[in-house]
Design an enzyme around this catalytic site. Structure first.
Site, PDB file in Angstrom:
ATOM      1  N   CYS A   1      13.956  10.775   6.615  1.00  0.00           N
ATOM      2  CA  CYS A   1      13.751  10.380   8.011  1.00  0.00           C
ATOM      3  C   CYS A   1      15.012  10.575   8.838  1.00  0.00           C
ATOM      4  CB  CYS A   1      13.275   8.944   8.075  1.00  0.00           C
ATOM      5  SG  CYS A   1      14.305   7.841   7.127  1.00  0.00           S
TER       6      CYS A   1
ATOM      7  N   LYS B   1       0.886  -1.179   0.000  1.00  0.00           N
ATOM      8  CA  LYS B   1       0.000   0.000   0.000  1.00  0.00           C
ATOM      9  C   LYS B   1       0.916   1.219   0.000  1.00  0.00           C
ATOM     10  CE  LYS B   1      -1.985   3.085   1.804  1.00  0.00           C
ATOM     11  NZ  LYS B   1      -1.792   4.492   1.310  1.00  0.00           N
TER      12      LYS B   1
ATOM     13  N   GLU C   1       9.600   1.827  10.694  1.00  0.00           N
ATOM     14  CA  GLU C   1      10.664   2.817  10.482  1.00  0.00           C
ATOM     15  C   GLU C   1       9.989   4.172  10.560  1.00  0.00           C
ATOM     16  OE1 GLU C   1      13.624   1.969  10.427  1.00  0.00           O
ATOM     17  OE2 GLU C   1      13.690  -0.076   9.667  1.00  0.00           O
TER      18      GLU C   1
HETATM   19  P1  NAD Z   1       2.302   8.776   7.116  1.00  0.00           P
HETATM   20  O1  NAD Z   1       2.596   8.072   8.369  1.00  0.00           O
HETATM   21  O2  NAD Z   1       1.238   9.786   7.085  1.00  0.00           O
HETATM   22  O3  NAD Z   1       1.913   7.734   5.956  1.00  0.00           O
HETATM   23  C1  NAD Z   1       2.710   6.618   5.663  1.00  0.00           C
HETATM   24  C2  NAD Z   1       1.830   5.563   5.020  1.00  0.00           C
HETATM   25  O4  NAD Z   1       0.905   5.095   5.993  1.00  0.00           O
HETATM   26  C3  NAD Z   1       1.009   6.043   3.840  1.00  0.00           C
HETATM   27  O5  NAD Z   1       0.962   5.040   2.853  1.00  0.00           O
HETATM   28  C4  NAD Z   1      -0.361   6.227   4.443  1.00  0.00           C
HETATM   29  O6  NAD Z   1      -1.424   6.112   3.520  1.00  0.00           O
HETATM   30  C5  NAD Z   1      -0.394   5.086   5.441  1.00  0.00           C
HETATM   31  N1  NAD Z   1      -1.367   5.239   6.529  1.00  0.00           N
HETATM   32  C6  NAD Z   1      -1.797   6.382   7.102  1.00  0.00           C
HETATM   33  N2  NAD Z   1      -2.723   6.103   8.043  1.00  0.00           N
HETATM   34  C7  NAD Z   1      -2.847   4.756   8.085  1.00  0.00           C
HETATM   35  C8  NAD Z   1      -3.632   3.858   8.863  1.00  0.00           C
HETATM   36  N3  NAD Z   1      -4.483   4.294   9.799  1.00  0.00           N
HETATM   37  N4  NAD Z   1      -3.507   2.540   8.637  1.00  0.00           N
HETATM   38  C9  NAD Z   1      -2.661   2.068   7.692  1.00  0.00           C
HETATM   39  N5  NAD Z   1      -1.906   2.877   6.928  1.00  0.00           N
HETATM   40  C10 NAD Z   1      -1.984   4.202   7.130  1.00  0.00           C
HETATM   41  O7  NAD Z   1       3.694   9.334   6.669  1.00  0.00           O
HETATM   42  P2  NAD Z   1       3.988  10.267   5.419  1.00  0.00           P
HETATM   43  O8  NAD Z   1       3.440  11.617   5.740  1.00  0.00           O
HETATM   44  O9  NAD Z   1       3.591   9.603   4.164  1.00  0.00           O
HETATM   45  O10 NAD Z   1       5.613  10.284   5.471  1.00  0.00           O
HETATM   46  C11 NAD Z   1       6.322  11.096   6.313  1.00  0.00           C
HETATM   47  C12 NAD Z   1       6.722  10.398   7.596  1.00  0.00           C
HETATM   48  O11 NAD Z   1       7.420   9.197   7.296  1.00  0.00           O
HETATM   49  C13 NAD Z   1       7.679  11.212   8.419  1.00  0.00           C
HETATM   50  O12 NAD Z   1       7.239  11.251   9.753  1.00  0.00           O
HETATM   51  C14 NAD Z   1       9.005  10.488   8.329  1.00  0.00           C
HETATM   52  O13 NAD Z   1       9.845  10.583   9.409  1.00  0.00           O
HETATM   53  C15 NAD Z   1       8.589   9.111   8.107  1.00  0.00           C
HETATM   54  N6  NAD Z   1       9.633   8.380   7.363  1.00  0.00           N
HETATM   55  C16 NAD Z   1      10.415   7.506   8.061  1.00  0.00           C
HETATM   56  C17 NAD Z   1      11.426   6.808   7.405  1.00  0.00           C
HETATM   57  C18 NAD Z   1      12.287   5.824   8.138  1.00  0.00           C
HETATM   58  O14 NAD Z   1      12.923   4.998   7.499  1.00  0.00           O
HETATM   59  N7  NAD Z   1      12.343   5.830   9.445  1.00  0.00           N
HETATM   60  C19 NAD Z   1      11.619   7.000   6.045  1.00  0.00           C
HETATM   61  C20 NAD Z   1      10.804   7.907   5.384  1.00  0.00           C
HETATM   62  C21 NAD Z   1       9.794   8.573   6.062  1.00  0.00           C
END
Ligand code: NAD
Length: 491
Positions: free
Chosen positions: A286, A178, A252
């Protein structure tokens, strides 16, 4: 509306499919702010169809393959991805607005990633166990967990998917992916390459749409064994939901990583490392080094060099190979970053560079921004901004650098800039973070485990260990002695 745009369906059972409810979402180019394609807005029924397809492949053709055959298919896919890297990178770049130069090299690297894990598929070794008993023999077997749910964000869509998918396939699992609703198109394009490579239909499925709708349905599906998630705070809700349905997870999540510059560092190299830590990928990384801890003896000279270097960065069209600072990937993220810049001013920090949106360049540009007069307990120093905003905090000595560096609920990464080897060793030991960089910043590789301490996540991705996130261990006891000793006592 948008009827003339390309429509990307789900990818289930080896082919693209319209969403069951026939509902679509626009996906936009962050540079222009215009929709350029439509993606399926999936629901629980679509998630169920994808999981069933993955389960059927796991119980069927994919599950019956020998590990070396899995590896051969993965290598074939990797070559196809490298063949098509320019085309796929162009799609991903249009969707998330990242620099073309970075997306092209990342996409090729995804191919390398699959080559690496293809090589591990037939090297999953078990152990013969010392049992301390007569007449019995015991050994372990590593069994693929089953269907893996993979949920990824928008900042590096294919890279972060491959961190989960490649080891999961090497382990013998099947997957339902997803991607972020902002950047799904590249994954649908890539899914077709699995079929061209000869993967059994259903091994890799992709469902698109909103996290709260189709994402959550995937997380709670009873036939999904493990969730590999990269994203923000919602990861902790996913952890709770996964626990209720008895799944394992790798998470992550975010960071607020310190990049620490000592007065014995090569300052010109450190300037480049600090800039790469926070302004590369427009800070949407991240492991961004979003807190610059600089030794007070060099604070002014270092800031002067940093501002001189960073302020010359070229902002503009991310598709141009000359551009250095791209737009922010999504409208909500753009607004979030600007609100943190306002918060920083309200908290009493001082902007010494940037601080504004640049509507003259496009709808989602924000200048690289540096705050001084930051205290580590301010919200701009504690909360992840995920944008080009650097907080500068001075320190006196190693102890204070470690105290400030570790004073955060996150623990994803940290950087140390010094030419003193003993100091570097002390700092790498003292920093509570999953990755510590010395005299470099932001490197990753398929060879090296990546993940966070504390609120930055659970588990590790990359490296040979990652395959074991997708395996169950089974212990087998074989008795050569047919005479079962006293059946009422466990021995
Ligand atoms: P997000 O958490 O909003 O979304 C990530 C994914 O989760 C998306 O596909 C989203 O549709 C899905 N999602 C959202 N709500 C959900 C739910 N209730 N159930 C299942 N899936 C759900 O993050 P974002 O805004 O897309 O990305 C930014 C964030 O990602 C930042 O906080 C960043 O730190 C983090 N990030 C971490 C890493 C790492 O490796 N640690 C890498 C990249 C980004």
């Amino acid at each position: 509306m948008h009827a003339d745009l390309k429509h990307y369906g789900h990818f289930i059972g080896g082919q693209e499919q319209e969403p069951g409810a026939r509902v679509w979402l626009p996906t936009e180019n962050p540079y222009t702010g215009q929709a350029w394609a439509m993606i399926a807005r999936g629901d629980a029924a679509d998630a169920d169809a994808a999981v069933r397809s993955a389960r059927a492949a796991f119980d069927g053709e994919w599950g019956a393959l020998m590990p070396s055959e899995r590896g051969r298919l993965m290598r074939r896919f990797a070559d196809l991805l490298i063949r098509d890297a320019a085309r796929i990178a162009e799609i991903e770049q249009r969707d998330n607005g990242k620099l073309a130069a970075e997306v092209v090299s990342q996409t090729r690297y995804v191919g390398d990633y699959f080559h690496y894990y293809a090589g591990l598929a037939d090297k999953i070794e078990s152990r013969v166990l010392p049992t301390d008993k007569k007449g019995v023999f015991a050994y372990t077997r590593h069994i693929p967990k089953g269907v893996i749910g993979i949920i990824t964000p928008w900042n590096s869509p294919l890279t972060l998917t491959s961190w989960k998918l490649a080891p999961a396939l090497a382990a013998g699992c099947t997957a339902v992916i997803k991607p972020s609703e902002y950047t799904s198109a590249s994954m649908i394009e890539v899914a077709a390459l699995f079929m061209e490579a000869g993967f059994p239909a259903g091994t890799v499925n992709v469902i698109t749409g909103l996290g709260s709708e189709v994402g959550e349905a995937l997380v709670i599906h009873p036939d999904v064994a493990h969730i590999g998630f990269t994203g923000g705070e919602i990861g902790w809700r996913i952890y709770e939901l996964a626990a209720r349905s008895r799944k394992t997870v790798t998470l992550e999540l975010g960071g607020k990583s310190p990049n620490i510059v000592f007065d014995d560092a090569d300052l010109d190299q450190a300037v480049k490392g600090v800039v790469s830590g926070i302004f590369a990928a427009t800070g949407q990384s991240c492991q961004a080094g979003s807190r610059l801890l600089v030794q007070d003896t060099i604070k002014d000279v270092f800031l002067e060099k940093l501002i001189a270097f960073a302020s010359s960065a070229r902002m503009g069209d991310p598709a141009s190979m000359d551009t250095q600072i791209a737009p922010v990937a999504t409208r909500p993220q753009f607004e979030k970053i600007l609100s943190y810049i306002e918060l920083g001013k309200a908290e009493g920090a001082t902007i010494v560079m940037g601080g504004h949106a640049r509507p003259d360049l496009g709808p989602q540009f924000i200048e690289p921004t540096i705050f001084t007069n930051v205290r580590n307990d301010m919200r701009i120093a504690q909360e992840e901004i995920f944008g080009p905003v650097l907080c500068v905090i001075p320190f006196k000595d190693e102890d204070e650098a470690l105290q400030i560096g570790n004073d955060t609920r996150f623990g994803l990464a940290g950087g140390v800039w010094t030419q003193n080897l003993k100091r570097a060793m002390r700092m790498t030991e003292g920093l509570h973070a999953g990755t510590v960089y010395v005299n470099n910043y932001r490197a990753t590789s398929f060879t090296s485990p990546f993940g966070g301490f504390k609120d930055s996540g659970i588990g590790r991705e990359s490296g040979p260990e990652a395959v074991h996130e997708y395996l169950e261990t089974k212990t087998v006891w074989l008795s050569s002695d047919l005479d079962v000793p006293n059946p009422f006592i466990r021995r």
